[in-house]
Enzyme design. Sequence first.
Site, mmCIF file in Angstrom:
data_model
loop_
_atom_site.group_PDB
_atom_site.id
_atom_site.type_symbol
_atom_site.label_atom_id
_atom_site.label_comp_id
_atom_site.label_asym_id
_atom_site.label_seq_id
_atom_site.Cartn_x
_atom_site.Cartn_y
_atom_site.Cartn_z
ATOM 1 N N GLU A 97 42.873 43.155 30.017
ATOM 2 C CA GLU A 97 43.714 43.091 28.618
ATOM 3 C C GLU A 97 43.608 44.837 28.541
ATOM 4 O OE1 GLU A 97 45.568 41.196 24.555
ATOM 5 O OE2 GLU A 97 43.658 40.272 26.302
ATOM 6 N N CYS A 123 48.000 40.571 48.833
ATOM 7 C CA CYS A 123 47.911 41.470 49.429
ATOM 8 C C CYS A 123 49.106 41.879 48.864
ATOM 9 C CB CYS A 123 47.663 41.783 50.428
ATOM 10 S SG CYS A 123 45.677 41.464 50.819
#
Length: 381
Positions: A97, A123
């Site tokens: 964060e 991916c």
Amino acid sequence: MKYNRVHLEAIGYELAPVVVSTAELESRIAPVYQALNMSPGQLELLTGISERRWWEPGYPVSQGAAAAAKKALAAADYSASDVDVLIYAGVCREQYEPATACAVAHELKINPDAAIFDLSNACLGVLNGIVEVANRIELGQARAGLVVSAETAREINENVIDQMIRSKSVEFFRESIATLTGGSGAVAVLVVGEEFSREKRRKLLGGVTQNAPEYHSLCRWGVKSLMPTAVSAVERVFGHQAKSLVQRGIDLGQKGIDLGLRHVMVPFMETHAGEVLKYGVDVGLRTWKKFLTKFAWQNDHLDKVICHQVGAGHQAAMLKAFGIPAEKNFSTFEFLGNMGTVSLPLTAALAEEREFLKPGDTVGFLGIGSGLNCLMLGIEW
């Protein structure tokens, strides 16, 4: 999913500056080869990768993503103030964060009204991001969006090399081959509505997705506690009593064992390559069939394809299963390795620069990611 007014206006990319050859990596794991009676050259033979790139130590991924984004905006003659949504879609992020997208947005001086967030799906992240922006455009929620990503392989490669040398285990070597294929790079895809597209090229036609989450544990990358390794090391020194002592929090002081290690997290990556290939081809073929059906296409309708760049074996198996001739495919894994989310779009950008992808081509983006998830997009280039 189908789209009527979405274009990939530009793709910008940033290549990491440090070129690392496979021969160089093998020289670093020479003690492992000697212990396992293996001859040099195995890594390139198994993967088809001769080199990959790393960022300089400590290079922030947000900086790479921002550099690629600036190139995409400049190529399309767009301003950051024109962007209504910014998505950072890399596997590698700078912290839990806030979203890494915030650091990128700050560097770009993005439109203050823009939606800014991270999106993560192994991916497939950038392709998922393209779909997210396309949906917003079709719904009238955005005119233009940037999907950015940067991946770094240096840290996990350095870590796994150290572990290889310590363990000298053939099992660990097999699990770590995929890790050593990793490369670093950054990419940015500018997605815009048709009325705002200057070139009216690279029209996104739509796509399909399929999943096989029962195989989610076959390829994992994350962090884990150092404690099991510490316990093993202590056991070798103190014998079997050490484990219970450590778990009870008793200081073994004279050997300098720091019980704070229980809170230390280290990166890890493990891949069951054979199973990933087998089940990846299965879900890929299922997606491919639905992809063709979605657009009422035959195999030969696609002029070119860009696949996720894993390695020689994976790519050959996929193309063969789908019935796609090798000459329709453009690859970069040989000299850039597997850059995760960055690989497919960056490969497309290079393919266009080298005039492999030409105006009028019908192009398939064939993406697959750990999970297992598969997403294929059709683009009228």
